[in-house]
Design an enzyme around this catalytic site. Structure first.
Site, mmCIF file in Angstrom:
data_model
loop_
_atom_site.group_PDB
_atom_site.id
_atom_site.type_symbol
_atom_site.label_atom_id
_atom_site.label_comp_id
_atom_site.label_asym_id
_atom_site.label_seq_id
_atom_site.Cartn_x
_atom_site.Cartn_y
_atom_site.Cartn_z
ATOM 1 N N SER A 138 1.016 -1.126 0.084
ATOM 2 C CA SER A 138 0.064 0.326 0.085
ATOM 3 C C SER A 138 1.675 1.198 -0.145
ATOM 4 C CB SER A 138 -0.892 -0.198 1.260
ATOM 5 O OG SER A 138 -1.341 1.033 1.516
ATOM 6 N N TYR A 151 -2.098 -1.322 10.455
ATOM 7 C CA TYR A 151 -1.977 -1.395 8.961
ATOM 8 C C TYR A 151 -0.470 -1.118 8.591
ATOM 9 C CZ TYR A 151 -3.884 -1.241 4.252
ATOM 10 O OH TYR A 151 -4.082 -1.019 3.065
HETATM 11 P P1 NAD Z 1 -11.019 -6.396 0.070
HETATM 12 O O1 NAD Z 1 -12.087 -5.809 1.063
HETATM 13 O O2 NAD Z 1 -12.068 -5.980 -1.505
HETATM 14 O O3 NAD Z 1 -10.887 -7.977 -0.475
HETATM 15 C C1 NAD Z 1 -9.505 -8.401 0.455
HETATM 16 C C2 NAD Z 1 -10.288 -9.314 0.160
HETATM 17 O O4 NAD Z 1 -8.796 -10.213 0.729
HETATM 18 C C3 NAD Z 1 -11.198 -10.431 0.298
HETATM 19 O O5 NAD Z 1 -11.293 -11.620 -0.480
HETATM 20 C C4 NAD Z 1 -11.551 -10.841 1.434
HETATM 21 O O6 NAD Z 1 -12.547 -12.542 1.605
HETATM 22 C C5 NAD Z 1 -10.242 -11.379 1.422
HETATM 23 N N1 NAD Z 1 -9.428 -11.861 2.777
HETATM 24 C C6 NAD Z 1 -9.932 -11.400 3.842
HETATM 25 N N2 NAD Z 1 -9.591 -11.709 5.678
HETATM 26 C C7 NAD Z 1 -8.830 -13.202 4.979
HETATM 27 C C8 NAD Z 1 -8.281 -14.126 5.637
HETATM 28 N N3 NAD Z 1 -7.901 -13.763 7.270
HETATM 29 N N4 NAD Z 1 -8.060 -14.910 4.826
HETATM 30 C C9 NAD Z 1 -8.131 -15.058 3.292
HETATM 31 N N5 NAD Z 1 -8.915 -13.680 2.728
HETATM 32 C C10 NAD Z 1 -9.037 -13.088 3.628
HETATM 33 O O7 NAD Z 1 -9.824 -5.498 0.024
HETATM 34 P P2 NAD Z 1 -9.043 -4.433 -0.973
HETATM 35 O O8 NAD Z 1 -8.875 -3.188 -0.835
HETATM 36 O O9 NAD Z 1 -9.286 -5.689 -2.660
HETATM 37 O O10 NAD Z 1 -7.539 -5.186 -0.861
HETATM 38 C C11 NAD Z 1 -6.950 -6.051 -1.231
HETATM 39 C C12 NAD Z 1 -6.046 -5.491 -0.451
HETATM 40 O O11 NAD Z 1 -4.519 -4.648 -1.434
HETATM 41 C C13 NAD Z 1 -5.350 -5.117 0.949
HETATM 42 O O12 NAD Z 1 -4.001 -6.110 1.326
HETATM 43 C C14 NAD Z 1 -5.087 -4.135 0.905
HETATM 44 O O13 NAD Z 1 -4.227 -3.694 2.348
HETATM 45 C C15 NAD Z 1 -4.602 -3.683 -0.322
HETATM 46 N N6 NAD Z 1 -5.024 -2.426 -0.349
HETATM 47 C C16 NAD Z 1 -6.134 -1.902 -0.536
HETATM 48 C C17 NAD Z 1 -6.138 0.038 -0.813
HETATM 49 C C18 NAD Z 1 -7.512 0.409 -0.780
HETATM 50 O O14 NAD Z 1 -7.650 1.991 -1.112
HETATM 51 N N7 NAD Z 1 -8.909 -0.329 -1.224
HETATM 52 C C19 NAD Z 1 -5.205 -0.113 -0.937
HETATM 53 C C20 NAD Z 1 -3.789 -0.598 -0.740
HETATM 54 C C21 NAD Z 1 -3.443 -1.489 -0.168
#
Ligand code: NAD
Length: 256
Positions: A138, A151
């Site tokens: 991130s 985080y």
């Molecule tokens: P999201 O909530 O849409 O997806 C998260 C995914 O992780 C889902 O498939 C969920 O089922 C899975 N998950 C959660 N807990 C779990 C566990 N214990 N075991 C297995 N799977 C699990 O979120 P997202 O925004 O797509 O985030 C994905 C990644 O991107 C994360 O690591 C997040 O930190 C990172 N990220 C997101 C953003 C943003 O703005 N959305 C920005 C930077 C980084």
């Protein structure tokens, strides 16, 4: 480009993980899906791209379940060629009020799971002299925001792990890099928009503008599709010598 290869994407039933899984599938890679929620929807979306899909529901906070997933993936497809460590959760609170159980869960899911999948995937990648490890960190792996201690600590840790693995594989055909998104409008961020709207008594649109305005100069969300294309680039021959980078796609967030 990736026909005959297998990509395992943790947390790929939603958001960024699903976007990356679809982008890799479009290049012909067979996909191991993981995550909770709408498993059938994710599976259908990836299968529609004409590749083989295998789902494993391992909880990324549980090392024994991760071991089982890695074993099952290797049994199904021979080996994992592309590992995308993407599963992640968020919790927002000041340090002194941060629930200990949430801290432990975030460190386990956002950081330690990548250690476990990587240590289990590396031997076969090294033996094949080809592999790609892509850690979805991130912009919070590069800079901090208040109220996100677990985080930010986990994501900085993930960027550090990325660099170490890149060094340890530097003379091989295995590369390890991190992707550092800014805001992406997924369920993880929608919850933060909803919380802001509720706390300030404003509309969802206004809360979205505020959220972007605080951090992201472009005033635009990065999309899962764009992040998927960056992952595809990391898997391409052009990226053979891209090693240990933390590549932000953040609308200028970290440039400030
Ligand atoms: P999201 O909530 O849409 O997806 C998260 C995914 O992780 C889902 O498939 C969920 O089922 C899975 N998950 C959660 N807990 C779990 C566990 N214990 N075991 C297995 N799977 C699990 O979120 P997202 O925004 O797509 O985030 C994905 C990644 O991107 C994360 O690591 C997040 O930190 C990172 N990220 C997101 C953003 C943003 O703005 N959305 C920005 C930077 C980084």
């Amino acid at each position: 480009m990736l026909k005959g290869k297998t990509a395992l994407v943790t947390g790929s039933t939603s958001g960024i993980g699903l976007g990356i899984a679809k982008a890799l599938a479009r290049q012909g890679a067979n996909i191991v899906l993981n995550g909770f929620g709408d498993v059938d929807g994710a599976r259908a979306a990836v299968e529609a791209l004409g590749v083989e899909v295998f789902y494993h529901g391992a909880d990324m906070s549980q090392p024994t379940q991760i071991e089982d997933m890695m074993r099952a993936a290797a049994e199904r497809f021979g080996r994992v060629d592309i590992l995308v460590n993407n599963a992640g959760i968020q919790h927002v609170a000041p340090v002194e009020e941060f629930p200990v159980e949430r801290w432990d869960a975030i460190i386990a899911i956002n950081l330690s799971s990548a250690f476990h999948t990587t240590r289990l995937a590396l031997p076969a990648m090294k033996a094949a002299n080809w592999g790609r490890i892509i850690n979805v960190a991130s912009v919070h792996g590069l800079v901090a925001s208040a109220q996100k201690s677990a985080y930010v600590a986990a994501k900085h840790g993930l960027v550090g792990l990325t660099k170490v693995v890149a060094l340890e594989t530097a003379t091989t055909g295995v590369t390890c890099n991190a992707i550092c998104p800014g805001w992406v409008l997924t369920p993880l961020v929608q919850k933060q928009v909803d919380a802001k709207a509720a706390a300030l008594g404003i509309s969802n649109e206004e809360a979205t503008r505020l959220l972007l305005g605080e951090k992201e100069p472009s005033m635009q969300f990065t999309t899962p599709e764009e992040l998927g294309e960056l992952a595809v680039f990391f898997c391409s021959p052009a990226a053979n010598n891209v090693r240990g980078v933390a590549w932000n796609m953040d609308g200028g967030w970290a440039a400030q």
